[in-house]
Design a protein around this motif. Structure first.
Motif, short mmCIF file in Angstrom:
data_model
loop_
_atom_site.label_atom_id
_atom_site.label_comp_id
_atom_site.label_asym_id
_atom_site.label_seq_id
_atom_site.Cartn_x
_atom_site.Cartn_y
_atom_site.Cartn_z
N PRO A 162 13.02 38.90 -20.20
CA PRO A 162 12.66 39.99 -21.08
C PRO A 162 13.83 40.23 -22.28
N ASP A 163 15.01 40.09 -21.62
CA ASP A 163 16.27 40.27 -22.52
C ASP A 163 16.74 39.09 -23.59
N LEU A 164 15.87 37.81 -23.23
CA LEU A 164 16.29 36.84 -24.25
C LEU A 164 15.65 37.13 -25.74
N PRO A 165 16.57 37.29 -26.74
CA PRO A 165 16.08 37.67 -27.92
C PRO A 165 14.85 36.95 -28.47
N TRP A 166 14.81 35.81 -28.38
CA TRP A 166 13.63 34.82 -28.99
C TRP A 166 12.60 34.63 -27.99
N GLY A 167 12.70 35.23 -26.66
CA GLY A 167 11.66 35.02 -25.79
C GLY A 167 10.21 35.37 -26.59
N MET A 168 9.18 34.63 -26.29
CA MET A 168 7.88 35.16 -27.16
C MET A 168 6.82 35.22 -26.13
N VAL A 169 6.07 36.33 -26.42
CA VAL A 169 4.75 36.39 -25.68
C VAL A 169 3.36 35.53 -26.32
N PHE A 170 3.01 34.68 -25.54
CA PHE A 170 1.82 33.97 -26.23
C PHE A 170 0.59 34.51 -25.16
N PRO A 171 -0.17 35.51 -25.88
CA PRO A 171 -1.22 35.88 -25.34
C PRO A 171 -2.36 34.75 -24.72
N GLN A 172 -2.69 33.86 -25.61
CA GLN A 172 -3.53 32.89 -25.14
C GLN A 172 -3.13 32.19 -23.82
N SER A 173 -1.89 32.46 -23.43
CA SER A 173 -1.61 31.79 -21.95
C SER A 173 -1.98 32.72 -20.88
#
Length: 275
Positions: A162-173
């Motif tokens: 969660p600390d990765l600045p460009w980590g992204m949540v993909f709701p469709q996953s």
């Protein structure tokens, strides 16, 4: 941590006809190939060839047409054979349902190779000379395709901190945990970085086969690395040695590329035109 922006995959709706962003990225990739191919004509050895062996814009146009056919047919068949052979053996008609998605780079590569074999034979050109011409013009098309994957919200990455600045949540996953935006990684690695390396390398006259070899090695290595951040296909998971199908398909590319580079010899004299 970022949230996937939920981009509408349909770029333009004209009555019953829907123009998808993914299809437009393919068109961008083909347009970039033509643009770069016309610039490639200025590179050696193509610039200095004369007579029946001279290269022209017509060659670029024919290569593009054949390459498009090879990409689509090979990419679709490769996906069916490499990733879901059991399903498509029992549902053969669905092989033609391309609008449902499912394309394989490695299958597309084999399709392009087959189309270039035909082109080389029909023009009495050496096959590896043709492949060396084509190779530097390919990565920008791969980059365009990865943009299409991102717009579609598909081929997302594995879970990340969660600390990765460009980590992204993909709701469709199906999960609200952050993931690596692996489509962007592949856009940067297989697309922009590989293009830069190949274009700079190919600007000088190289031994025949070596430009093709650098493409195979470069793509194989970059895809292999990117696969560590990409979520494996749920119907396959990880295979032997905890490697994905994409990684296993890259291994022969790298091995063959190394052999191709090492075995390259100075180009032979131009083949005579057929009478």
């Amino acid at each position: 941590m970022l949230m996937y922006p939920q981009i509408n995959p349909v770029a333009l709706q004209l009555g019953p006809i829907a123009v998808h962003w993914y299809g437009l990225t393919y068109l961008v990739g083909f347009a970039l190939f033509y643009f770069l191919g016309t610039r490639r004509l200025r590179h050696e050895p193509f610039r200095s060839l004369a007579g029946p062996q001279a290269w022209s814009r017509k060659d670029v146009e024919d290569i593009l047409f054949l390459g498009v056919m090879g990409t689509i047919i090979g990419g679709r068949l490769g996906y069916c054979l490499f990733y879901k052979p059991g399903f498509y053996l029992t549902h053969p008609l669905e092989i033609f349902f391309v609008w449902q998605g499912g394309m394989s780079f490695h299958g597309g590569l084999l399709g392009v190779i087959g189309s270039m074999v035909y082109f080389a034979h029909s023009r009495s050109r050496r096959f590896w000379q043709v492949m060396d011409f084509v190779a530097p013009c390919v990565p920008t098309g791969l980059a365009a395709g990865r943009v299409g994957n991102f717009i579609n919200g598909e081929l997302w990455g594995r879970f990340c901190s969660p600390d990765l600045p460009w980590g992204m949540v993909f709701p469709q996953s199906g999960s609200m945990q952050p993931r690596h935006p692996s489509q962007i990684y592949q856009f940067l690695l297989e697309g922009l970085l590989l293009f830069t390396i190949l274009w700079l390398y190919a600007r000088k006259d190289r031994r025949e086969r070596r430009v093709s070899a650098v493409f195979l090695i470069g793509y194989g290595l970059m895809r292999f690395i990117a696969e560590y951040f990409r979520e494996p296909d749920d119907f396959l998971g990880l295979l032997a040695l905890n490697m994905s199908m994409g990684q296993w398909l890259c291994v022969p590319m790298i091995v063959f590329g190394v052999w191709l580079y090492a075995s390259a010899r100075p180009a032979r004299a131009a083949m005579p035109a057929r009478g």
